[in-house]
Write a protein that holds these residues in place. Structure first.
Motif, PDB file in Angstrom:
ATOM      1  N   TYR A  12      17.183 -30.787   3.188  1.00 40.88           N
ATOM      2  CA  TYR A  12      18.365 -31.542   3.785  1.00 40.88           C
ATOM      3  C   TYR A  12      19.154 -32.132   2.409  1.00 40.88           C
ATOM      4  O   TYR A  12      18.424 -32.697   1.578  1.00 40.88           O
ATOM      5  CB  TYR A  12      17.958 -32.582   4.731  1.00 40.88           C
ATOM      6  CG  TYR A  12      17.519 -31.993   6.069  1.00 40.88           C
ATOM      7  CD1 TYR A  12      18.152 -31.422   7.140  1.00 40.88           C
ATOM      8  CD2 TYR A  12      16.049 -32.050   6.304  1.00 40.88           C
ATOM      9  CE1 TYR A  12      17.705 -30.848   8.218  1.00 40.88           C
ATOM     10  CE2 TYR A  12      15.446 -31.355   7.560  1.00 40.88           C
ATOM     11  CZ  TYR A  12      16.304 -31.119   8.360  1.00 40.88           C
ATOM     12  OH  TYR A  12      15.805 -30.458   9.678  1.00 40.88           O
ATOM     13  N   THR A  13      20.520 -32.487   2.639  1.00 42.21           N
ATOM     14  CA  THR A  13      21.275 -33.008   1.722  1.00 42.21           C
ATOM     15  C   THR A  13      21.132 -34.594   2.128  1.00 42.21           C
ATOM     16  O   THR A  13      21.471 -34.739   3.102  1.00 42.21           O
ATOM     17  CB  THR A  13      22.563 -32.601   1.618  1.00 42.21           C
ATOM     18  OG1 THR A  13      22.646 -31.224   1.376  1.00 42.21           O
ATOM     19  CG2 THR A  13      23.351 -33.269   0.611  1.00 42.21           C
ATOM     20  N   THR A  14      20.932 -35.402   1.001  1.00 43.11           N
ATOM     21  CA  THR A  14      20.810 -36.705   1.185  1.00 43.11           C
ATOM     22  C   THR A  14      21.864 -37.465   0.049  1.00 43.11           C
ATOM     23  O   THR A  14      22.323 -36.547  -0.860  1.00 43.11           O
ATOM     24  CB  THR A  14      19.508 -37.146   0.977  1.00 43.11           C
ATOM     25  OG1 THR A  14      19.104 -37.396  -0.451  1.00 43.11           O
ATOM     26  CG2 THR A  14      18.459 -36.786   1.974  1.00 43.11           C
ATOM     27  N   PRO A  15      22.064 -38.640   0.172  1.00 44.67           N
ATOM     28  CA  PRO A  15      23.163 -39.242  -0.830  1.00 44.67           C
ATOM     29  C   PRO A  15      22.373 -39.091  -2.046  1.00 44.67           C
ATOM     30  O   PRO A  15      22.958 -39.009  -3.394  1.00 44.67           O
ATOM     31  CB  PRO A  15      23.053 -40.679  -0.431  1.00 44.67           C
ATOM     32  CG  PRO A  15      22.916 -40.596   0.894  1.00 44.67           C
ATOM     33  CD  PRO A  15      22.109 -39.739   1.277  1.00 44.67           C
ATOM     34  N   GLU A  16      21.178 -38.891  -2.228  1.00 42.94           N
ATOM     35  CA  GLU A  16      20.359 -38.995  -3.640  1.00 42.94           C
ATOM     36  C   GLU A  16      20.100 -37.259  -4.089  1.00 42.94           C
ATOM     37  O   GLU A  16      19.599 -37.098  -5.110  1.00 42.94           O
ATOM     38  CB  GLU A  16      19.046 -39.517  -3.567  1.00 42.94           C
ATOM     39  CG  GLU A  16      18.835 -40.845  -3.315  1.00 42.94           C
ATOM     40  CD  GLU A  16      19.361 -41.174  -2.089  1.00 42.94           C
ATOM     41  OE1 GLU A  16      19.153 -40.397  -1.114  1.00 42.94           O
ATOM     42  OE2 GLU A  16      19.879 -42.562  -1.831  1.00 42.94           O
ATOM     43  N   GLY A  17      20.815 -36.039  -3.168  1.00 42.76           N
ATOM     44  CA  GLY A  17      20.744 -34.873  -3.416  1.00 42.76           C
ATOM     45  C   GLY A  17      19.826 -34.146  -2.539  1.00 42.76           C
ATOM     46  O   GLY A  17      19.433 -34.763  -1.477  1.00 42.76           O
ATOM     47  N   GLN A  18      19.528 -32.860  -2.938  1.00 48.58           N
ATOM     48  CA  GLN A  18      18.455 -32.152  -1.966  1.00 48.58           C
ATOM     49  C   GLN A  18      17.202 -32.462  -1.865  1.00 48.58           C
ATOM     50  O   GLN A  18      16.377 -32.925  -2.920  1.00 48.58           O
ATOM     51  CB  GLN A  18      18.694 -30.798  -2.484  1.00 48.58           C
ATOM     52  CG  GLN A  18      19.865 -29.975  -2.088  1.00 48.58           C
ATOM     53  CD  GLN A  18      20.250 -29.617  -0.802  1.00 48.58           C
ATOM     54  OE1 GLN A  18      21.093 -30.221   0.017  1.00 48.58           O
ATOM     55  NE2 GLN A  18      19.471 -28.604  -0.076  1.00 48.58           N
ATOM     56  N   VAL A  19      16.751 -32.617  -0.680  1.00 53.29           N
ATOM     57  CA  VAL A  19      15.136 -33.156  -0.348  1.00 53.29           C
ATOM     58  C   VAL A  19      14.518 -31.920   0.479  1.00 53.29           C
ATOM     59  O   VAL A  19      14.986 -31.535   1.391  1.00 53.29           O
ATOM     60  CB  VAL A  19      15.239 -34.228   0.501  1.00 53.29           C
ATOM     61  CG1 VAL A  19      13.824 -34.472   0.719  1.00 53.29           C
ATOM     62  CG2 VAL A  19      15.664 -35.491  -0.182  1.00 53.29           C
ATOM     63  N   GLU A  20      13.686 -31.414  -0.190  1.00 50.93           N
ATOM     64  CA  GLU A  20      12.850 -29.977   0.409  1.00 50.93           C
ATOM     65  C   GLU A  20      11.730 -30.571   1.178  1.00 50.93           C
ATOM     66  O   GLU A  20      10.684 -31.257   0.727  1.00 50.93           O
ATOM     67  CB  GLU A  20      12.221 -29.323  -0.960  1.00 50.93           C
ATOM     68  CG  GLU A  20      11.904 -27.842  -0.233  1.00 50.93           C
ATOM     69  CD  GLU A  20      11.400 -27.000  -1.254  1.00 50.93           C
ATOM     70  OE1 GLU A  20      11.300 -25.808  -1.243  1.00 50.93           O
ATOM     71  OE2 GLU A  20      11.005 -27.530  -2.543  1.00 50.93           O
ATOM     72  N   VAL A  21      12.025 -30.550   2.495  1.00 50.44           N
ATOM     73  CA  VAL A  21      11.091 -31.289   3.473  1.00 50.44           C
ATOM     74  C   VAL A  21       9.942 -30.011   3.828  1.00 50.44           C
ATOM     75  O   VAL A  21       8.880 -30.896   3.916  1.00 50.44           O
ATOM     76  CB  VAL A  21      11.802 -31.239   4.863  1.00 50.44           C
ATOM     77  CG1 VAL A  21      10.941 -31.921   5.808  1.00 50.44           C
ATOM     78  CG2 VAL A  21      12.887 -32.298   4.569  1.00 50.44           C
TER      79      VAL A  21
END
Length: 219
Positions: A12-21
């Motif tokens: 998912y894309t967050t304000p901090e960048g891509q987060v691999e869940v």
């Protein structure tokens, strides 16, 4: 094999960048089996449940339900899949405010073309809802609404039930009793169960436990 998830990844894309869940997830559930998804908050349990339910698509990998690739379905196809092949139980309940308890319980079964009045009566009785059938959701406690949500899902006898902390709004003793009943009723209906829980005590009641950590299955 009822449902098989192979090489699943989701970010998912967050304000901090891509987060691999989720990373390289492989998981299979057989018909009638109950599986507990365990792990700390943020480990990817709910995301995995949403992908299995066709509520979202993985970035990579395949999900086969009865040998049909649901990751290849368009939005209409995934909606049909959710209507006919899976039952979803979430903490939000999602009951229809304009329908009384009896109509809420029947709703999904009628959509799926599997309404059975005798099975509905059994569910309502077993879940202690007999005196509440003519009440509306706003007239129910949180615990009562949760039992209605469970009855609604099982009334449709889906091949697969996906439950995200289904007893999270109940006290411990009531939660234990409701989970025991849900397991019993799902076995009676022949449903497989994939259940997210933080509680190892509750997870021990199911046939299998799967532990997620940092988006990977580690046990």
């Amino acid at each position: 094999m009822l449902i098989s998830l192979s090489n699943i990844a989701k970010s998912y894309t967050t304000p901090e960048g891509q987060v691999e869940v989720l990373k390289d997830i492989d998981l299979s559930v057989t018909s009638g089996q109950s599986v507990a998804l365990t792990g700390e908050s943020g480990s990817g349990k709910s995301t995995l449940l949403h992908l299995a339910g066709g509520l979202d698509r993985p970035d990579r990998g395949r999900i086969l339900m009865n040998d049909r690739d649901i990751t290849a379905l368009d939005e209409l196809g995934r909606a049909e899949y959710r209507r006919t092949e899976v039952g979803l139980i979430f903490q939000q309940f999602n009951l229809i405010p304009s329908l009384d308890v009896a109509a809420n319980v029947a709703f999904h079964a009628k959509l799926a073309g599997r309404f059975d009045a005798a099975w509905q009566r059994e569910l309502i009785g077993q879940l202690g809802l007999d005196a509440l059938t003519h009440r509306y959701p706003e007239q129910l406690s949180g615990g009562q609404q949760q039992r209605v949500a469970i009855a609604r899902t099982l009334a449709a006898t889906p091949p697969l039930v996906l439950a995200d902390e289904p007893t999270g709004n109940l006290d411990e003793s009531t939660g234990d009793a409701v989970l025991d009943l849900m397991l019993s009723l799902s076995r009676t209906a022949g449903c497989a169960l994939l259940l997210v829980t933080h509680s190892m005590r509750l997870a021990d009641k199911l046939d299998r436990k799967v532990l997620l950590r940092n988006g990977k299955i580690v046990a």
